[in-house]
Design an enzyme around this catalytic site. Sequence first.
Site, mmCIF file in Angstrom:
data_model
loop_
_atom_site.group_PDB
_atom_site.id
_atom_site.type_symbol
_atom_site.label_atom_id
_atom_site.label_comp_id
_atom_site.label_asym_id
_atom_site.label_seq_id
_atom_site.Cartn_x
_atom_site.Cartn_y
_atom_site.Cartn_z
ATOM 1 N N GLY A 46 23.196 -90.696 79.808
ATOM 2 C CA GLY A 46 24.133 -90.443 78.721
ATOM 3 C C GLY A 46 23.976 -91.522 77.667
ATOM 4 O O GLY A 46 23.527 -92.635 77.973
ATOM 5 N N GLN A 51 26.284 -96.788 70.723
ATOM 6 C CA GLN A 51 25.259 -97.537 71.465
ATOM 7 C C GLN A 51 23.966 -97.669 70.674
ATOM 8 O O GLN A 51 23.103 -98.472 71.031
ATOM 9 C CB GLN A 51 24.978 -96.861 72.813
ATOM 10 N N CYS A 88 25.810 -99.168 82.455
ATOM 11 C CA CYS A 88 25.835 -98.768 81.043
ATOM 12 C C CYS A 88 24.580 -99.307 80.378
ATOM 13 O O CYS A 88 24.228 -100.469 80.584
ATOM 14 C CB CYS A 88 27.088 -99.341 80.384
ATOM 15 N N LEU A 89 23.921 -98.461 79.582
ATOM 16 C CA LEU A 89 22.716 -98.916 78.881
ATOM 17 C C LEU A 89 23.033 -100.087 77.945
ATOM 18 O O LEU A 89 22.139 -100.857 77.602
ATOM 19 C CB LEU A 89 22.098 -97.762 78.083
ATOM 20 N N HIS A 130 32.637 -91.284 80.594
ATOM 21 C CA HIS A 130 32.103 -92.591 80.174
ATOM 22 C C HIS A 130 31.676 -92.532 78.695
ATOM 23 O O HIS A 130 31.944 -93.454 77.933
ATOM 24 C CB HIS A 130 30.928 -92.936 81.101
ATOM 25 N N GLU A 131 31.015 -91.421 78.322
ATOM 26 C CA GLU A 131 30.537 -91.301 76.928
ATOM 27 C C GLU A 131 31.703 -91.116 75.965
ATOM 28 O O GLU A 131 31.693 -91.686 74.869
ATOM 29 C CB GLU A 131 29.540 -90.142 76.788
ATOM 30 N N HIS A 134 33.122 -94.354 75.141
ATOM 31 C CA HIS A 134 32.344 -95.073 74.122
ATOM 32 C C HIS A 134 32.805 -94.678 72.716
ATOM 33 O O HIS A 134 32.841 -95.514 71.812
ATOM 34 C CB HIS A 134 30.853 -94.730 74.234
HETATM 35 ZN ZN LIG Z 1 27.742 -96.726 78.533
#
Ligand SMILES: [Zn+2]
Length: 188
Positions: A46, A51, A88-89, A130-131, A134
């Site tokens: 995701g 991000q 998380c990226l 989660h997204e 963000h």
């Molecule tokens: Zn994340």
Amino acid sequence: MSILDIRVLGDPVLRQVTTPLSAVNDELRRLVADMFETMHHAKGIGLAAPQVGRTERLAIVEVDEERFVLINPEVVQQEGRAKGEEGCLSIPDIYADVERPKTVTVRALDEDFQPYEIEATDLLARCIQHEIDHLDGKLFIDYLSVLKRTAALAKWKLESGKYPGYIRRVSLETSEDLHEHEHLEEEL
Ligand SMILES: [Zn+2]
């Protein structure tokens, strides 16, 4: 298509609340394609616009080869609770258990600005939530107890030196990052 730089914890853009979109144009479709490309290279499931340094209310998700473009997404119903490990990226190498609703119904627009609704459960539900977080400037570490968050941030402090300017250059990552493969599918 191009691979975008990923912003990491510390970049204020990750704490910004995003702006809903009122239309889709070619520039935005290119952004969506670039986000998929970036997510694939970073081995994530995701990715949300902040991000990659953007402020649109837009995220993408790909779980079990099912892809979703989420524009202006909203959780309209939720059920149950489930705990699962998240990464998380934008906070590489930090993982923790987070409790969230197990099943969610989400309403969103696709990349042609067509409305749709999905009922998601387990990993897909976790990933979508989660997204959406963000898009509200919220990160998974916000859910941790003070003790666990302090430990995670202490670990992050050691890691963050790898990302000058809060930028993670996905295309330049080398194979030494691959030893963490067992976790990579879970990065969102
Ligand atoms: Zn994340």
